[in-house]
Design a protein around this motif. Structure first.
Motif, PDB file in Angstrom:
ATOM      1  N   LEU A   1      -2.314   0.749  -9.978  1.00 56.97           N
ATOM      2  CA  LEU A   1      -2.431  -0.473  -9.944  1.00 56.97           C
ATOM      3  C   LEU A   1      -1.241  -1.649  -9.140  1.00 56.97           C
ATOM      4  O   LEU A   1      -1.330  -2.524  -8.252  1.00 56.97           O
ATOM      5  CB  LEU A   1      -3.560  -1.604  -9.968  1.00 56.97           C
ATOM      6  CG  LEU A   1      -5.264  -1.132 -10.175  1.00 56.97           C
ATOM      7  CD1 LEU A   1      -6.008  -1.887 -10.565  1.00 56.97           C
ATOM      8  CD2 LEU A   1      -5.844  -1.292  -9.096  1.00 56.97           C
TER       9      LEU A   1
ATOM     10  N   LEU B   1      -9.967   1.063 -11.053  1.00 58.80           N
ATOM     11  CA  LEU B   1      -9.071   1.243 -10.131  1.00 58.80           C
ATOM     12  C   LEU B   1      -9.977   0.266  -9.008  1.00 58.80           C
ATOM     13  O   LEU B   1     -10.036  -1.013  -8.415  1.00 58.80           O
ATOM     14  CB  LEU B   1      -9.087   2.236  -9.413  1.00 58.80           C
ATOM     15  CG  LEU B   1      -8.310   3.048  -9.645  1.00 58.80           C
ATOM     16  CD1 LEU B   1      -8.055   4.304  -9.099  1.00 58.80           C
ATOM     17  CD2 LEU B   1      -6.730   2.683  -9.179  1.00 58.80           C
TER      18      LEU B   1
ATOM     19  N   GLY C   1      -8.578  -3.247  -8.784  1.00 56.17           N
ATOM     20  CA  GLY C   1      -8.553  -3.425  -7.251  1.00 56.17           C
ATOM     21  C   GLY C   1      -8.980  -4.759  -6.583  1.00 56.17           C
ATOM     22  O   GLY C   1      -8.563  -5.431  -5.634  1.00 56.17           O
TER      23      GLY C   1
ATOM     24  N   TYR D   1      -4.303  -2.010  -0.994  1.00 59.35           N
ATOM     25  CA  TYR D   1      -5.614  -2.135  -1.985  1.00 59.35           C
ATOM     26  C   TYR D   1      -7.195  -2.191  -1.502  1.00 59.35           C
ATOM     27  O   TYR D   1      -7.744  -1.797  -1.826  1.00 59.35           O
ATOM     28  CB  TYR D   1      -5.485  -3.455  -2.629  1.00 59.35           C
ATOM     29  CG  TYR D   1      -4.076  -4.164  -3.314  1.00 59.35           C
ATOM     30  CD1 TYR D   1      -4.077  -3.134  -4.960  1.00 59.35           C
ATOM     31  CD2 TYR D   1      -3.568  -4.927  -3.795  1.00 59.35           C
ATOM     32  CE1 TYR D   1      -3.713  -3.240  -5.891  1.00 59.35           C
ATOM     33  CE2 TYR D   1      -2.509  -5.521  -5.239  1.00 59.35           C
ATOM     34  CZ  TYR D   1      -2.245  -4.413  -6.001  1.00 59.35           C
ATOM     35  OH  TYR D   1      -2.224  -4.621  -6.908  1.00 59.35           O
TER      36      TYR D   1
END
Length: 608
Positions: free
Chosen positions: A58, A172, A176, A310
């Motif tokens: 990330l 994620l 995100g 992202y």
């Protein structure tokens, strides 16, 4: 017929209906997670590496966006310097850390999963070979083999990949989405307004397409069944000149497959076009709106780049969940089928003891006292009805009667493959239940009509009677069974491979190998189940000589079709309709004018 095959359990795991994820199914599947317990330390360390790997991933969009802003002399984040070189070095350091962490994560997860799966495979196999014979009469070998191969392979894939990937994608996705709000709340609200529409349409289309895919798989399985049946019975196909019929039958199933596949392809194409339009449309909308925000000075170019990256992370995570969920469903179904085996009640826990030490030795006396029996799978048909007889130690007792009257069932009950519904089976005057199951089977040997040999060498098949036997004992047993001569005619002698089920040997040769195996076992009680009924005259003579050697000094129960081979038996028991209708010596039974034995004996004489 094809449908029956499909429902029997031979279908691949992915063709089976996927269970819904309920508390019950999850609880059952969680039982297999207990196999992770011995390796929990490595599992926890691997999980820590997984979190670290996901979190470092990330960081890259923020670093790349900062690098773009730094090129324009701007600083995106206070914790990063506005220096392209420094940001690049930080990015490569994080990349190196992520690579190292990913290696250890994969290494540890695979090790834990493989060792756990090996334990599950071992326990499943151990359970299978200790289950009562009735369990196997209700299931096909292909189904059970699928449990140990396809089902466990699905569980293995879930434990090594799917489980870790779900956790990774959740991190994620969560991280995100949070970072998307941090970078630009306005762009995130735009994305969220489009997302529900995409999800609803994707779910509806996805279910419909999966239904078509299952139909196509079913049709393809039917076509494969046609091929399998035809090739298995190719001699019948050719004998009845039905090649054209079978070709037409196969062609019709293929046409059905093509029709469903084309229909499925049409809808998949429409779905794919819609998804492509929506995804790229969303990208265009984000960049379009983001560019206007850049122009208005609300965000920088680097922040827009970070946001887009992202967004890709979030989209990729969301896109992976349907497949991951499907894999979990498959694993849950596979787990339920494996747990079914693990929960079955075995015959005797002592069957897995490598040392077959006998606690109670048998002298060889056996008696049936009012035995009534029906197979568990066919309770409506009583096979044996109040059967009474006794074989004293060392006697030769023959059991005769028409086909289907329960003669072979008596042999199965002696071996304790089944328990009588009522009545008692006595060994040396004591009920069978008072003996350990291993004691009885270790001292009873059977030579069946259809001998099953394992696919190894002749030496290994003979030694199966006593695994600790040395080479000299194996050769001695073969000589006593009239088998040594033909074995030595093979170039490899005792190391000759017999092929699957012994196909490289003739029927008489297989019988003599089985007799050698029984001689090596040296049982107190011997069962001969129509051991010579399917042999030619010369093979029957050699086998009969070997059987005479085998029957010396032990109780012999001879289930015979050819009555001429049992004239010298100490006692002949005549069974009809599951009942003992007469008993005595050959001469006594022949003296019964209307007796069944006399009738059968005369019929066989008339056939010669």
């Amino acid at each position: 017929m094809a449908r029956a095959r499909l429902n029997s359990g031979d279908a691949p795991t992915e063709d089976l209906p996927k269970p819904k994820l309920t508390k019950t199914t999850l609880k059952k599947a969680a039982r297999l997670l207990a196999y992770l317990r011995p390796y929990r330390v490595k599992f926890v360390i691997g999980m820590g590496f997984l979190f670290l790997s996901s979190l470092t991933a990330l960081a890259f969009p923020a670093l790349l966006g900062s690098m773009i802003d730094a090129a324009q002399g701007k600083q995106s984040y206070a914790w990063l310097p506005a220096d392209i070189r420094t940001i690049g070095i930080v990015a490569f350091v994080i990349l190196f850390i992520q690579s190292a962490v990913s290696f250890f994560r994969i290494r540890l997860f695979v090790e834990v999963a493989e060792k756990s799966l090996a334990d599950i495979r071992r326990d499943s196999y151990y359970k299978l070979i200790t289950l009562p014979l009735d369990f196997f009469s209700n299931r096909r070998v292909g189904e059970l083999n699928s449990r140990l191969s396809a089902d466990l392979a699905q569980i293995q894939d879930t434990m090594t990949t799917t489980l870790a990937e779900i956790i990774r994608q959740v991190i994620l996705l969560t991280g995100g989405v949070c970072l998307l709000f941090v970078v630009s709340g306005k762009l995130t609200l735009l994305n969220l307004s489009i997302l529900p529409i995409l999800v609803v349409i994707a779910v509806v289309f996805g279910r419909f397409i999966r239904k078509l895919s299952r139909q196509a798989q079913d049709r393809l399985a039917e076509s494969n069944t046609v091929v399998q049946e035809t090739l298995q019975g190719i001699s019948n196909v050719k004998a009845f000149v039905n090649e054209a019929y079978e070709a037409s039958r196969y062609s019709k199933t293929l046409q059905a497959v093509v029709k469903i596949a084309v229909k499925g392809a049409t809808y998949r194409g429409m779905f794919a076009s819609f998804i492509i339009f929506c995804l790229f449309g969303a990208v265009v909308a984000v960049i379009w709106y983001g560019s206007s925000l850049v122009a208005a000075g609300d965000i920088s170019v680097g922040e827009l780049t970070t946001y887009i990256l992202y967004s890709i992370f979030v989209a990729g995570s969301m896109g992976s969940f349907p497949e991951l969920y499907a894999n979990v469903q498959k694993a849950i179904g596979a787990s339920e089928r494996v747990i079914e085996i693990l929960e079955e009640q075995e015959e005797d826990s002592g069957l897995l003891q490598e040392e077959k030490s006998i606690e109670r030795h048998l002298h060889g006396s056996i008696a049936f006292d009012g035995v009534t029996f029906a197979y568990p799978s066919r309770r409506e048909i009583t096979v044996l009805k109040n059967v009474n007889f006794e074989a004293r130690a060392g006697e030769k007792v023959a059991i005769v009667g028409p086909s289907g009257t329960g003669k072979s069932t008596i042999a199965s009950l002696v071996l304790q493959f089944y328990k009588p519904d009522s009545g008692r089976i006595l060994f040396d005057g004591m009920e069978a239940a008072r003996y350990a199951l291993t004691d009885i089977r270790s001292q009873v040997a059977i030579v069946p009509q259809d001998v099953l040999l394992f696919g190894g060498t002749i030496r290994e098949n003979i030694a199966y009677g006593r695994l600790t036997a040395d080479a000299e004992e194996i050769i001695t047993a073969a000589k006593r069974a009239n088998a040594h001569h033909f074995i030595m005619d093979f170039p490899e002698g005792y190391d000759t491979m017999v092929g699957e089920r012994g196909v490289k040997l003739s029927g008489g040769q297989r019988q003599r190998i089985a007799i050698a195996r029984a001689l090596l076992k040296d049982p107190a009680i011997l069962i001969l189940d129509e051991a010579t009924s399917s042999l030619d005259s010369e093979s029957e003579r050699l086998v009969q000589e070997a059987l005479e050697e085998l029957m010396k000094n032990r109780t012999s129960i001879i289930i015979a079709h050819r009555l001429s081979t049992i004239r010298e038996a100490d006692q002949i028991i005549v069974v009809e309709g599951g009942q003992v209708v007469a008993a005595g010596s050959h001469d006594e039974l022949m003296g019964m004018e209307k007796g069944l034995y006399r009738h059968l004996y005369k019929l066989q004489l008339a056939d010669k």
